[in-house]
Each structure stands twice: as structure tokens, then as C-alpha cells.
Design a protein around this motif. Structure first.
Motif, PDB file in Angstrom:
ATOM      1  N   SER A  69      -7.523   0.238  14.389  1.00  0.00           N
ATOM      2  CA  SER A  69      -7.272  -0.637  13.438  1.00  0.00           C
ATOM      3  C   SER A  69      -6.785   0.478  12.735  1.00  0.00           C
ATOM      4  O   SER A  69      -6.381   1.726  12.804  1.00  0.00           O
ATOM      5  CB  SER A  69      -9.369  -0.444  13.000  1.00  0.00           C
ATOM      6  OG  SER A  69      -9.634   1.066  12.598  1.00  0.00           O
ATOM      7  N   ALA A  70      -6.252   0.955  11.518  1.00  0.00           N
ATOM      8  CA  ALA A  70      -5.470   1.280  10.483  1.00  0.00           C
ATOM      9  C   ALA A  70      -5.825   0.891   9.304  1.00  0.00           C
ATOM     10  O   ALA A  70      -6.374  -0.018   8.192  1.00  0.00           O
ATOM     11  CB  ALA A  70      -3.751   0.732  10.346  1.00  0.00           C
ATOM     12  N   VAL A  71      -5.475   2.016   7.984  1.00  0.00           N
ATOM     13  CA  VAL A  71      -5.841   1.357   6.453  1.00  0.00           C
ATOM     14  C   VAL A  71      -4.575   1.789   5.284  1.00  0.00           C
ATOM     15  O   VAL A  71      -3.517   2.781   6.263  1.00  0.00           O
ATOM     16  CB  VAL A  71      -6.790   2.464   5.914  1.00  0.00           C
ATOM     17  CG1 VAL A  71      -6.731   2.531   5.044  1.00  0.00           C
ATOM     18  CG2 VAL A  71      -8.371   2.558   6.725  1.00  0.00           C
ATOM     19  N   HIS A  72      -4.557   0.264   4.934  1.00  0.00           N
ATOM     20  CA  HIS A  72      -3.566   0.954   3.360  1.00  0.00           C
ATOM     21  C   HIS A  72      -3.457   0.064   2.504  1.00  0.00           C
ATOM     22  O   HIS A  72      -4.481  -0.471   2.331  1.00  0.00           O
ATOM     23  CB  HIS A  72      -1.907  -0.287   3.815  1.00  0.00           C
ATOM     24  CG  HIS A  72      -0.736  -0.261   4.087  1.00  0.00           C
ATOM     25  ND1 HIS A  72      -0.295   0.801   4.109  1.00  0.00           N
ATOM     26  CD2 HIS A  72      -0.323  -0.714   2.704  1.00  0.00           C
ATOM     27  CE1 HIS A  72       0.792   0.920   3.071  1.00  0.00           C
ATOM     28  NE2 HIS A  72       1.167  -0.590   2.268  1.00  0.00           N
ATOM     29  N   GLU A  73      -2.594   1.084   1.547  1.00  0.00           N
ATOM     30  CA  GLU A  73      -3.386   1.189   0.406  1.00  0.00           C
ATOM     31  C   GLU A  73      -1.815  -0.300  -0.565  1.00  0.00           C
ATOM     32  O   GLU A  73      -0.796   0.087  -0.424  1.00  0.00           O
ATOM     33  CB  GLU A  73      -2.843   1.894  -0.911  1.00  0.00           C
ATOM     34  CG  GLU A  73      -4.416   2.532  -0.425  1.00  0.00           C
ATOM     35  CD  GLU A  73      -5.196   3.627  -1.946  1.00  0.00           C
ATOM     36  OE1 GLU A  73      -4.014   3.898  -2.694  1.00  0.00           O
ATOM     37  OE2 GLU A  73      -5.535   3.970  -1.139  1.00  0.00           O
ATOM     38  N   TYR A  74      -2.802  -0.978  -0.899  1.00  0.00           N
ATOM     39  CA  TYR A  74      -0.756  -1.687  -1.874  1.00  0.00           C
ATOM     40  C   TYR A  74      -1.538  -2.307  -3.408  1.00  0.00           C
ATOM     41  O   TYR A  74      -2.561  -2.086  -3.233  1.00  0.00           O
ATOM     42  CB  TYR A  74      -1.051  -3.286  -1.343  1.00  0.00           C
ATOM     43  CG  TYR A  74      -2.446  -4.593  -0.655  1.00  0.00           C
ATOM     44  CD1 TYR A  74      -2.333  -5.204  -1.865  1.00  0.00           C
ATOM     45  CD2 TYR A  74      -3.080  -4.448   0.010  1.00  0.00           C
ATOM     46  CE1 TYR A  74      -3.523  -5.512  -2.143  1.00  0.00           C
ATOM     47  CE2 TYR A  74      -4.193  -4.712  -0.187  1.00  0.00           C
ATOM     48  CZ  TYR A  74      -4.703  -5.979  -1.112  1.00  0.00           C
ATOM     49  OH  TYR A  74      -5.352  -6.654  -1.025  1.00  0.00           O
TER      50      TYR A  74
ATOM     51  N   SER B 184      -7.423  -1.411  -1.057  1.00  0.00           N
ATOM     52  CA  SER B 184      -7.095   0.012   0.137  1.00  0.00           C
ATOM     53  C   SER B 184      -7.525  -1.455   1.034  1.00  0.00           C
ATOM     54  O   SER B 184      -8.731  -1.906   1.608  1.00  0.00           O
ATOM     55  CB  SER B 184      -7.979   0.770   0.154  1.00  0.00           C
ATOM     56  OG  SER B 184      -8.098   1.109   1.402  1.00  0.00           O
ATOM     57  N   ALA B 185      -6.807  -1.749   1.913  1.00  0.00           N
ATOM     58  CA  ALA B 185      -6.334  -2.713   2.695  1.00  0.00           C
ATOM     59  C   ALA B 185      -7.149  -2.078   3.928  1.00  0.00           C
ATOM     60  O   ALA B 185      -6.638  -0.990   4.776  1.00  0.00           O
ATOM     61  CB  ALA B 185      -6.081  -4.120   3.096  1.00  0.00           C
TER      62      ALA B 185
END
Length: 819
Positions: free
Chosen positions: A205-210, A225-226
Motif C-alpha cells: 500500500s501507499a499514501v499520496h496527497e493531491y 489524501s489517498a
């Protein structure tokens, strides 16, 4: 302010908890019959089953058979009707344990109106380590909206929930079957797709903001935040990627506010200067909060005036006067301001400024009304500035501390199109509250400093009376920093025989207490000087006094915690100067040619800090004709940047112009010596010595025999006649008879008689004995003991002092005012 801090703190805590719930969740995709279609590594870690164990089988493998199991049609219909479900449930671990987990069922839509269920399980125990209470955590887990989208290995959207449309405004039909680049800005889509490819390749899994702009708030950028999860089939191969998005804008804003408040704690109140503190508030607000900010302070507060009113409702019907203390703008030259910084302004009684000051409550005007008939019509100058610069949103916050109105802060937006909102006002109020505390501290400091400075100046001598011995001038300069007024002082004390005592001291500490301690020490020095003690003995007695005062009450606010001092006695008849010091810098001697020297004086221990075991030592120096002496405190020669030797050299250079007047030379010294650091105050005493005319001194050595009394009277009478003081002859003959007789009977030879004509007429009788005279009141039957009483009645003053090889008794007689 407390409400804002609570909501900011909650946002800072709730959002990380929500993100942790998602990023740590075990994810599974199931169909309407409860068959597991895809599994994640996080699910395997949580319940112990791998994808091969559960994919293609019923979810009841891990869910207990109950009314919450997905196979129950009633429960499934309820979830479908509500668009999902969330709550707590128990789950069987592969090893047989029962886990208490948070369960979220999210309804996903696909093409042709088909649907699937996304199951997310989170360990409640892992979340309970935070400081959230149970009800807040339950509300968070069951109500927090999340956007869900599932994409195939080619990153085409296959399943999505309704929340995603509310987040970015992209409809379900447009999203399904398309990649991100068809719906999000290119740079955002590229970054997110890169993360998804990494998740598909690694299976983790990973977390990234857009960023996105929701339809309900299109003018304000939102942060999301996804969390991305790799969905695996029964063979462990990647079937696609699941993204779960959360709107973290409130968390981001909370972080921004916390950052601003954290910055305020270091940027506002860096000094105890009122104008500087007000400017720091304005500088911090622009551009973090506003495009334009002003801080106006009441003219009644120091350093502008006296203490402000103790009541908040101080506004009268007429305009109130303030001073513009802080001013900042995003535009060069600050075109929005009608007044420059430091100018006085008036607040009209019918304006929002006046109302905020009158009520003590802030004023928020999200959209500034500039139509005719509003308050700005009564202030044409401000109205013009508002219209010219496009001021469209306004906040006014009164600056209050301890129920005193200190001023008002105004915040405006011109370029930023977003109007101020309630949370902006709460942040502004918090900033102003913090600034108000600093301003109040600065106000208290300014008042205390003014009091201490007034006390210090009143305790210092108003006039320096050097008599015929010296011409004197002095300077006192308080520190320019937060330390404030200190305990530096100087004095010139007339002594018997036309001599003069010169003293400079420095009490440890600053403020009122140091000024009071200085006053006590100066009074002690004057008392000891009246006893005509030599400099070394005087410092010894002074050291005893300081240690005794310190030991009387350790908690006394004005106790003397240590002091330094230099004490000198100059005799104009001989040009001899006797000096001693107690931990103080040595004086400077400047001859008539400008040559500067520093005599080698034993340092001595500071007053009150030694044990009195090592006596002070005095040095006697014969000063050249026309010499100048400079006494000073360490603030003149010491600094944080340079060694004291550098400061002494600079002082010597500044003093090497003895032809100047003492006042001009004092000014030159304090202006040209850059080591007068702002951290310490300065006392400077300059004296130019004078020499007593030899024609005004008459001295005779007399034998120790009774017949010499008559001789002494005759010599004195003849000298007074030469000086034109015949009217003093009878009185002086009585005085000389008594003094010489006492020297014969109670002292030891030889005897020296000296007359000195200066501001008074002084008669001195020296003998080598150690028996000091003592005034007493003789009884009626006594035949002796009335001589000193008679002298006290006939003279202005009388006394005695130690002298080399014996003692000296002196008497002063007044001279005609023409002399």
C-alpha cells in the motif's frame, strides 16, 4: 480564543486518526452474495488468511454467523438502502482468536448499474492509543466520508462510490472506464498513476496527497489524501488497485494555523519595545492571513503617555486618538493606508473600529459594504483608499489585556478573492491575544523602566560640587535593551581641608530594585566619607555594610547582590590623589598634553562578595598640573564582541582631548566609544583637577611645650590680617588655643598648624598621637571638657581624620560672601 484553539487541536488530532484508520485498513472486495473477489496483504496481516484462502469463498469464513454476516438478506438490503454501513464487529483470526474490529461497508457502482461492496476492517485497539474518547472515535469511524475508486491493471476506473463525485465533481458515468488523466489536471494525474503503478508492482500500500476543486467550494483549493491498496486474486496476482480518498483540507488548514501560531510565539514579542511588537503582529499577518494589516495603539499607553483606562468601554461620543504602530501590506509602499507608521489617527464613534473598542468584541465583515449610507461615508479619506485598492473583506479585533484597551488591529483582503470567514477571525483573535500579552508586558516594562529611570536620576547628584579642588561633569546612560535601568552611579563629595572625594560604583542587577540598592549604597558612602576615612578603610567598612545588608533579609527585593566601586580622595593643596577600588575598572588619568594612563591599582574583591579576609589597598598618586581624571563603569568599556582591552583603548583615544570642556568631552566619550553595549548602563564621571594657590595656605611646625600656644595664636592672627580677615582673629585665637592645648596634653609631638583659605577658612592641627577627640557635655562641677563644645558653637563644622604618622583635627569658619 479558547474555542478556536479547541477546534484547531481537534482537527489536528482527528484527521491523522482518520488517515491512520484508512492506511492501516484491511481491504476486501465482495459481491452481493458475500463472495470475496479480491484480497489485500493488509487483510492477510490482520486476520491471518492469505488471498488463496479466501478469494472465491464466502466472507463468513472470517465473519461470525450472525445478523451482521453478509449472507443475511435483510442486512444486505439495509446496507444497499443506506449506501453502506459502518460499525464494530467481531472477526475470527485464522489461529482461532476473536478480534474486535471496526467494519466499514462501502457500496461501489460499476458500469450498467452493477455494484460491489468494499469491506475495510481496522483494529480498534490500534486506534485507541490516541487521546480520543470513545464517542468521538466511534463518530469518526462511522461517519467520516471517504471516496473510493477501483481501477484495473491498466488504471481504468471499474468501480466507484458516490462520495468521489462530491469530492472532485466528476460524474460516475464519465469516470468509469477512463483513466485519471481524463478527469484530473495532468500533473496530478501523472503523480497519482505513478503511485498506483508502484502499488501494483510491489503489492503493498501507499499514501499520496493531491488537490482538487469541489463543486460546492470551487474557489478554494481542497487537499485530499489517498491510500492505495493492491487487490489480489486467489493466485496472488494483482487484479487492480483500490484508492480510498479523504478530504484533509481542514487538517491542512489546522496545520497552517498551528504553524502561524507557532511562528507567532517566536516572531511577536521578541523585544519589549511597544512599536516593534505592534509591527511584528502586522508583519506576521501579511500575507499569511491578510493582504493588508494595521495595528493602532492608544496614545495613553507608554511610551506615548500614561496608563490606559482600566475599563474596556472607554470610547466616548467623540473621536478617540490612537497612534499607528504597525503597518504591513503585500503592495510596495502600502497604498491602502491613509496614515504612516508613527502618525496619530482618530477613530470616529460611528465606525466598526469604535464599536469593537466600545464592546471589546471583534467585527467580521466578509463582504465589505461600500454603498452610500454606510459608515465609510463619514470617513472620506478611508473610503477613498478602500475603493482605490479594492478592499473587499474586513476583520477588526480589539487589543485588550487585563481589561485595558491597548488598541485595535485591522485586517483586510484586496488581492485574495476569498472573503474572511469565522475561522479566519478566530485565528486573528488568537494572534491579537498573543500580541496583547506581549504589548502589555512591554507597557509594564516601559512604565517600570520610566519609574526606575526617574528614581535613578533623582538618586544621582543633581549638581556636582567640586569646590576649589576639581571641576566635575557626569553622564548616566541607561541600557537600551530589555535589561533596563541599572545600578550605576557616581558622586563628588566635599571633604575637609578643601579636599574632595570622587566615587563611581555599579550595583549588580537592573530595574527599580537595582536603583533602590544603588541609593542605599550611595548613602552609605556619603556617611562613611563624612568620617574622613582613607579610601582603603572606607571600602572595608562599605564591604561590611553590603554584606550586612545582604544578610539581613535574603528575600528583600532591593538587597544588594554585589557591587563594584572605586573611591578616590584628591587634595588640591598637594595634588595628591589617593585611590582604592573594589572589583571596579581603574580610573584613567589624562595629563595636559592628552597622554592617557591607567594607574596600577590593586583590584580588590567586589563589595559584598568577598569574606572580608583580604583588606583593600590604596595607592597615592601625585597628579600633574591640569590633569583630568575619568571614572566610569564597565558598560563603557565591555561588550560581547570585544575584549575589555579594546574598550580601554577606545576610551583612552576618546579622552585624549583634554582641551575640550568637560561637558563636550563627556559627550565625545559616550558617542565615540562603540563598546557602550546596549546590554548594560553607563556611568561616567570626569574631573579636571585644580591646584590651591600657595598664597592661600599657611603652615607652621610647633614644639610640644605649653608656651607654644601663645605663639600659635600670634602666627594665626598675623596671617589672617594679611588675608584681610581681621574680623575672624578673636574666634580663631580661641579655636587655636583649644586645639593646640589638646594636642600638647593628649597627643604627641611634633605639632603642625595649618590655615587654608578656600570656600571657608580651615584650621588644622596635626599631632602624632592616636587619641581622637570626643565631644562630651561637661557637668557643672567639672573643670574640663568644655573646649570642644565651645569649638562646635563657634565654627561651621569640625572633625578629625587619620593622617600619615598621626591624626589631624580640623575646624571650618565661614568667610564673607565676597570671597
Amino acid at each position: 480564543m479558547g474555542t478556536m484553539m479547541m477546534s484547531t487541536d481537534q482537527a489536528a488530532r482527528l484527521e491523522p486518526l482518520r488517515l491512520r484508520e484508512i492506511s492501516d485498513a484491511a481491504i476486501a472486495l465482495i459481491d452481493e452474495q458475500g463472495t470475496v473477489l479480491a484480497w489485500t496483504q493488509a487483510a492477510q496481516h490482520l486476520v491471518g488468511y492469505c488471498a488463496e484462502d479466501v478469494v472465491g469463498r464466502s466472507a463468513t469464513l472470517v465473519l461470525p454467523s450472525s445478523e451482521e454476516a453478509l449472507g443475511v438478506s435483510a442486512f444486505a438490503e439495509q446496507c444497499r438502502a443506506q449506501g453502506g454501513w459502518s460499525g464494530t464487529t467481531t472477526v475470527r483470526h485464522r489461529d482461532g482468536r476473536t478480534l474486535n474490529l471496526s467494519l466499514r461497508l462501502s457500496l461501489l457502482w460499476g458500469q450498467d448499474a452493477t455494484h460491489r461492496w468494499l469491506v475495510s476492517l481496522t483494529d480498534i485497539g490500534a486506534l485507541s492509543s490516541g487521546r480520543m474518547n470513545g464517542s468521538v472515535r466511534k463518530s469518526l469511524l462511522t461517519r467520516a466520508p471517504v471516496g473510493i475508486a477501483i481501477r484495473d491493471p491498466q488504471l481504468r476506473c471499474t468501480w466507484v462510490n458516490d462520495t468521489m463525485e462530491r469530492y472532485d465533481g466528476i460524474s460516475r458515468d464519465w469516470r468509469l472506464g477512463r483513466r485519471l488523466k481524463d478527469s484530473l489536471p495532468g500533473f496530478e494525474a501523472e503523480a497519482l498513476e505513478a503511485v498506483m503503478r508502484q502499488v501494483l508492482a510491489s503489492g503493498t500500500s501507499a499514501v499520496h496527497e493531491y488537490r482538487a476543486w469541489p463543486p460546492e467550494d470551487p474557489r478554494r483549493e481542497h487537499a485530499f489524501s489517498a491510500s492505495f491498496f493492491c487487490l489480489q486474486g486467489a493466485d496472488g496476482q494483482a487484479l487492480g488497485v483500490c484508492s480510498i480518498s479523504v478530504d484533509v483540507t481542514s487538517n491542512q488548514r489546522a496545520r497552517e494555523r498551528l504553524a502561524i501560531l507557532s511562528q507567532a510565539s517566536t516572531c511577536i514579542g521578541s523585544t519589549l519595545d511597544i512599536m516593534q511588537t505592534a509591527q511584528e503582529l502586522a508583519n506576521l499577518a501579511v500575507p499569511l492571513l491578510a493582504d493588508y494589516a494595521v495595528v493602532d495603539l492608544a496614545e495613553s499607553i507608554p511610551p506615548f503617555g500614561e496608563e490606559p483606562s482600566a475599563r474596556i468601554d472607554t470610547m466616548s461620543d467623540g473621536p478617540s486618538v490612537f497612534r499607528r504602530a504597525g503597518l504591513a501590506s503585500i503592495h510596495p509602499g502600502i497604498p491602502e493606508s491613509t496614515f504612516a507608521r508613527g502618525e496619530t489617527i482618530s477613530v470616529l464613534p460611528n465606525s466598526p473600529l469604535a464599536n469593537a473598542l466600545r464592546t471589546g468584541r471583534s467585527h467580521l465583515e466578509p463582504v465589505l459594504d461600500t454603498i452610500p449610507g454606510t459608515w465609510i461615508d463619514h470617513d472620506p479619506a478611508r473610503a477613498q483608499k478602500i475603493r482605490e485598492n479594492g478592499v473587499h473583506s474586513l476583520m477588526i479585533v480589539p487589543i485588550c489585556a487585563r481589561r485595558s484597551v491597548l488598541g485595535v488591529a485591522l485586517f483586510a483582503r484586496t488581492e485574495d478573492p476569498m472573503p474572511f470567514r469565522d475561522d479566519d477571525l478566530l485565528l486573528a483573535e488568537e494572534l491579537v491575544t498573543r500580541a496583547a500579552l506581549s504589548l502589555d508586558n512591554a507597557r509594564q516594562y516601559a512604565r517600570e523602566r520610566s519609574t526606575a529611570l526617574a528614581l535613578q536620576r533623582n538618586l544621582l547628584p543633581r549638581r556636582l560640587r567640586g569646590g576649589v579642588a576639581v571641576e566635575a561633569a557626569g553622564r548616566y546612560l541607561p541600557a537600551d535593551t530589555d535589561a533596563g535601568v541599572g545600578g550605576d552611579w557616581f558622586d563628588v563629595i566635599p571633604l575637609s581641608g578643601a579636599r574632595v572625594a570622587l566615587v563611581v560604583g555599579d550595583v549588580v542587577g537592573h530595574g527599580i530594585n537595582a536603583a533602590v540598592a544603588m541609593g542605599r549604597l550611595r548613602a552609605a558612602v556619603r556617611t562613611l566619607a563624612d568620617l574622613d576615612l582613607p579610601p582603603d578603610e572606607l571600602l572595608g567598612h562599605l564591604d561590611d555594610s553590603v554584606r550586612r545588608l545582604t544578610g539581613e533579609d535574603d528575600d528583600a527585593p532591593d538587597q544588594i547582590m554585589g557591587a563594584t566601586c572605586v573611591y578616590a580622595v584628591y587634595d588640591p593643596a598637594t595634588r595628591q590623589c589617593t585611590m582604592a577600588r573594589a572589583g571596579h575598572p581603574p580610573p584613567a588619568i589624562v595629563d595636559a598634553q592628552g597622554q592617557v594612563t591607567f594607574p596600577d591599582l590593586p583590584t580588590g574583591a567586589p563589595l559584598g562578595l568577598g569574606l572580608g579576609l583580604v583588606p583593600f589597598e590604596a595607592v597615592e598618586v601625585e597628579l600633574p598640573e591640569g590633569s583630568l581624571l575619568a571614572f566610569y563603569t564597565d558598560g563603557l568599556v565591555e561588550s560581547r564582541d570585544d575584549d575589555i582591552d579594546v574598550g580601554m583603548h577606545r576610551l583612552g583615544t576618546a579622552l585624549a582631548h583634554p582641551e575640550q570642556s568637560l561637558e563636550d568631552l563627556c559627550s565625545s566619550v559616550v558617542e565615540t566609544v562603540p563598546t557602550r553595549a546596549a546590554s548594560d548602563d553607563v556611568a561616567l564621571l570626569l574631573v579636571r583637577i585644580r591646584t590651591l594657590n600657595a598664597a592661600h595656605i599657611a603652615s607652621w611646625d610647633l614644639p610640644t611645650e605649653p608656651a607654644v600656644v601663645s605663639t600659635a595664636r600670634h602666627l594665626a592672627a598675623r596671617q589672617l590680617s594679611e588675608w584681610g580677615l581681621e574680623h575672624l582673629v578673636p574666634t580663631m585665637e580661641l579655636i587655636i588655643s583649644e586645639l593646640v592645648t589638646n594636642a600638647i596634653h593628649h597627643g604627641a609631638g611634633p605639632i603642625r598648624l595649618r590655615l587654608i583659605q578656600h570656600q571657608v577658612l580651615t584650621c588644622e592641627v596635626f599631632d602624632s598621637g592616636k587619641c581622637y577627640p570626643r565631644l562630651r557635655h561637661a557637668r557643672i562641677v567639672d573643670e574640663n571638657g568644655r573646649g570642644l563644645f565651645l569649638i562646635a558653637q563657634l565654627s561651621n563644622r569640625w572633625g578629625f581624620r587619620s593622617a600619615t604618622g598621626g591624626k589631624l583635627v580640623w575646624v571650618d569658619l565661614g568667610l564673607p560672601s565676597t570671597l
